[in-house]
Design a protein around this motif. Structure first.
Motif, PDB file in Angstrom:
ATOM      1  N   UNK A  22       0.836  -1.207   0.000  1.00  0.00           N
ATOM      2  CA  UNK A  22       0.000   0.000   0.000  1.00  0.00           C
ATOM      3  C   UNK A  22       0.869   1.255   0.000  1.00  0.00           C
ATOM      4  N   UNK A  23       0.399   2.281  -0.709  1.00  0.00           N
ATOM      5  CA  UNK A  23       1.126   3.531  -0.849  1.00  0.00           C
ATOM      6  C   UNK A  23       1.090   3.974  -2.298  1.00  0.00           C
ATOM      7  N   UNK A  24       1.331   5.260  -2.551  1.00  0.00           N
ATOM      8  CA  UNK A  24       1.281   5.809  -3.921  1.00  0.00           C
ATOM      9  C   UNK A  24       2.393   5.228  -4.789  1.00  0.00           C
ATOM     10  N   UNK A  25       2.001   4.722  -5.952  1.00  0.00           N
ATOM     11  CA  UNK A  25       2.973   4.172  -6.903  1.00  0.00           C
ATOM     12  C   UNK A  25       2.568   4.535  -8.323  1.00  0.00           C
ATOM     13  N   UNK A  26       3.549   4.557  -9.213  1.00  0.00           N
ATOM     14  CA  UNK A  26       3.293   4.716 -10.643  1.00  0.00           C
ATOM     15  C   UNK A  26       3.484   3.354 -11.285  1.00  0.00           C
ATOM     16  N   UNK A  27       2.466   2.893 -11.993  1.00  0.00           N
ATOM     17  CA  UNK A  27       2.487   1.581 -12.624  1.00  0.00           C
ATOM     18  C   UNK A  27       3.230   1.638 -13.947  1.00  0.00           C
ATOM     19  N   UNK A  28       3.561   0.470 -14.519  1.00  0.00           N
ATOM     20  CA  UNK A  28       4.291   0.424 -15.797  1.00  0.00           C
ATOM     21  C   UNK A  28       3.490   1.099 -16.908  1.00  0.00           C
ATOM     22  N   UNK A  29       2.177   1.142 -16.750  1.00  0.00           N
ATOM     23  CA  UNK A  29       1.322   1.797 -17.736  1.00  0.00           C
ATOM     24  C   UNK A  29       1.411   3.314 -17.644  1.00  0.00           C
ATOM     25  N   UNK A  30       2.050   3.816 -16.561  1.00  0.00           N
ATOM     26  CA  UNK A  30       2.115   5.253 -16.334  1.00  0.00           C
ATOM     27  C   UNK A  30       1.004   5.748 -15.420  1.00  0.00           C
ATOM     28  N   UNK A  31       0.013   4.900 -15.167  1.00  0.00           N
ATOM     29  CA  UNK A  31      -1.093   5.274 -14.280  1.00  0.00           C
ATOM     30  C   UNK A  31      -0.618   5.243 -12.834  1.00  0.00           C
ATOM     31  N   UNK A  32      -1.281   6.063 -11.997  1.00  0.00           N
ATOM     32  CA  UNK A  32      -0.957   6.069 -10.570  1.00  0.00           C
ATOM     33  C   UNK A  32      -1.972   5.249  -9.815  1.00  0.00           C
ATOM     34  N   UNK A  33      -1.530   4.644  -8.719  1.00  0.00           N
ATOM     35  CA  UNK A  33      -2.421   3.855  -7.872  1.00  0.00           C
ATOM     36  C   UNK A  33      -2.007   4.050  -6.420  1.00  0.00           C
ATOM     37  N   UNK A  34      -2.908   3.727  -5.490  1.00  0.00           N
ATOM     38  CA  UNK A  34      -2.558   3.859  -4.077  1.00  0.00           C
ATOM     39  C   UNK A  34      -2.184   2.504  -3.471  1.00  0.00           C
ATOM     40  N   UNK A  35      -1.975   1.533  -4.331  1.00  0.00           N
ATOM     41  CA  UNK A  35      -1.445   0.249  -3.908  1.00  0.00           C
ATOM     42  C   UNK A  35      -0.702  -0.345  -5.105  1.00  0.00           C
ATOM     43  N   UNK A  36       0.137  -1.310  -4.818  1.00  0.00           N
ATOM     44  CA  UNK A  36       0.874  -1.992  -5.872  1.00  0.00           C
ATOM     45  C   UNK A  36       0.794  -3.478  -5.584  1.00  0.00           C
TER      46      UNK A  36
END
Length: 186
Positions: A22-36
């Motif tokens: 859990x925590x702010x991350x940038x995914x390989x797609x470039x999208x941001x999420x609050x979990x990984x």
């Protein structure tokens, strides 16, 4: 060998315990999420790897997908393909694994798909998780360019962010997943 229900339940426990960060991350797609969801923490884990193979093989069998080889875009798909290959071998089934490079090599044999050949063979493209479907679509294209007959795309965790719809529309094959976000409590 454990029962399918037991294997699936234990794999879900391990995904929740090991892979959800859990925590702010940038995914390989470039999208941001609050979990990984770091599924390499699962696919490369001594116990979970075996379960990944069993669960993914059962997922494909339940869907009636017949195939001879399975793999996908390096690196996320590599341990998934290997786990599935070993699960099939435990059932005396001959399923090979392959690896798709992001781009065709410019040296050596110039291959984009490595491992036993996919030409003329029924293939499943694998991925650990998919957000936009981009990695799986790159793998589908590479396999098709190498002469493989893609029967389905299968992922361990679907993030429910459009990958299924995009892959089914653009690749024209079923998209299967073992776990949805609801099961992970996300």
């Amino acid at each position: 060998m454990t029962s399918h229900a037991d294997a699936r339940a234990r794999l879900l426990e391990l995904i929740k315990e090991l892979a959800v960060v859990r925590g702010k991350v940038t995914l390989s797609s470039g999208k941001e999420a609050d979990y990984y969801i770091d599924l390499r923490r699962v696919t490369l884990h001594h116990e979970a790897s075996r379960l990944v193979g069993e669960v993914m093989l059962q997922l494909l069998d339940d869907a009636g997908v017949e195939f001879e080889t399975a793999g996908g875009l390096t690196m996320g798909a590599d341990p998934v393909g290997t786990a599935l290959m070993h699960a099939a071998a435990a059932q005396d089934r001959a399923v090979d694994a392959f690896v798709v490079r992001k781009a065709q090599k410019s040296y050596g044999m110039g291959r984009q798909v490595e491992g036993p050949g996919v030409e003329g063979r029924d293939v499943v493209v694998l991925e650990d998780t998919s957000t936009t479907g981009g990695s799986a679509l790159t793998a589908v294209e590479g396999v098709r360019n190498a002469g493989g007959n893609v029967k389905a795309v299968a992922v361990i965790v679907d993030r429910d962010t459009g990958a299924k719809e995009r892959i089914e529309a653009e690749a024209g094959v079923p998209y299967l997943f073992a776990f949805g976000l609801d099961e992970l409590g996300l």
